[in-house]
Write a protein that holds these residues in place. Structure first.
Motif, short mmCIF file in Angstrom:
data_model
loop_
_atom_site.label_atom_id
_atom_site.label_comp_id
_atom_site.label_asym_id
_atom_site.label_seq_id
_atom_site.Cartn_x
_atom_site.Cartn_y
_atom_site.Cartn_z
N SER A 19 21.27 42.80 -48.75
CA SER A 19 20.55 42.30 -47.56
C SER A 19 19.58 41.18 -47.90
O SER A 19 19.07 40.53 -46.98
CB SER A 19 19.76 43.45 -46.92
N SER A 23 18.29 38.17 -45.41
CA SER A 23 16.95 38.45 -44.90
C SER A 23 16.01 37.28 -45.14
O SER A 23 15.24 36.89 -44.25
CB SER A 23 16.38 39.71 -45.58
N LEU A 61 17.44 42.26 -39.54
CA LEU A 61 16.45 42.60 -40.57
C LEU A 61 16.12 44.10 -40.54
O LEU A 61 16.14 44.77 -41.57
CB LEU A 61 15.18 41.78 -40.36
N SER A 64 19.48 46.28 -41.39
CA SER A 64 19.94 46.24 -42.78
C SER A 64 18.96 46.91 -43.73
O SER A 64 19.37 47.65 -44.63
CB SER A 64 20.21 44.80 -43.21
N ILE A 65 17.66 46.67 -43.54
CA ILE A 65 16.67 47.21 -44.48
C ILE A 65 16.43 48.70 -44.23
O ILE A 65 16.48 49.52 -45.15
CB ILE A 65 15.36 46.41 -44.38
#
Length: 209
Positions: A19, A23, A61, A64-65
């Protein structure tokens, strides 16, 4: 450190690494749009209509995180309530990622580097991600947790496509140079999603053994 902890660290670290580049690119894009800097002819469409891209970047963001922690079994077992609460948050941001991706594909003008196939690929990917997340949510409501995990893995894998596309483009940048366009770009973009799709299916089949 026990084996479960090592496995968790490896899973979370790998997903966060995948990511990382998208990101950073997303944060840079947000900075450009909010400050008005970095305007070019190539990114004019984002400045003319910033809502779809900003919504997409923020959703990606978070998805994915935060999502990286959902797939570590030891972490999930240690914090089951966190898994349930954050999972509901991720359904929202995952669907926002997919729907905003479809939105910006439809509303933004085609850029010169895009080939004839990329529009269709992006639309298929966007709707597939919506289906995966909706099915994942449906099956957890039915308490069919294994099937739920399968569909959530599929949806998350598609959501990380941009990370894998960094690597599918890398040989071109190293050996050809410049930005790819037309069919080569379409194939490299599509390959990123295809690799993640195949890897997700491999993971699912391993879980079933």
């Amino acid at each position: 450190m026990n084996n479960t902890t090592k496995k968790d660290i490896w899973i979370i670290g790998s997903l966060l690494f995948l990511s990382f580049v998208p990101s950073i690119a997303g944060v840079v894009r947000i900075s450009q749009l909010t400050t008005g800097s970095g305007y070019t002819v190539e990114n004019q469409r984002f400045f003319d209509d910033p809502v779809p891209i900003l919504l997409h970047i923020v959703a990606v963001l978070v998805y994915s995180i935060l999502g990286a922690f959902q797939f570590a079994p030891g972490f999930r077992k240690l914090y089951p309530k966190w898994h349930r609460v954050s999972g509901r948050v991720l359904v929202f941001f995952g669907l926002t990622t997919a729907i905003s991706g479809i939105w910006l594909t439809m509303v933004y003008p085609r850029v010169p580097t895009d080939g004839d196939w990329l529009f269709g690929i992006r639309m298929v990917i966007g709707f597939w991600m919506v289906i995966c997340i909706c099915l994942g949510f449906y099956f957890v409501m039915q308490r069919k947790y294994l099937i739920h995990s399968h569909w959530m893995i599929r949806g998350y894998a598609i959501g990380l496509g941009a990370g894998t596309q960094v690597f599918t483009h890398l040989p071109w940048f190293l050996f050809v140079g410049g930005d790819p366009s037309g069919i080569p770009r379409d194939l490299m973009m599509g390959a990123g999603w295809l690799i993640n799709f195949l890897f997700a299916e491999w993971i699912i089949r391993r879980k079933n053994k």
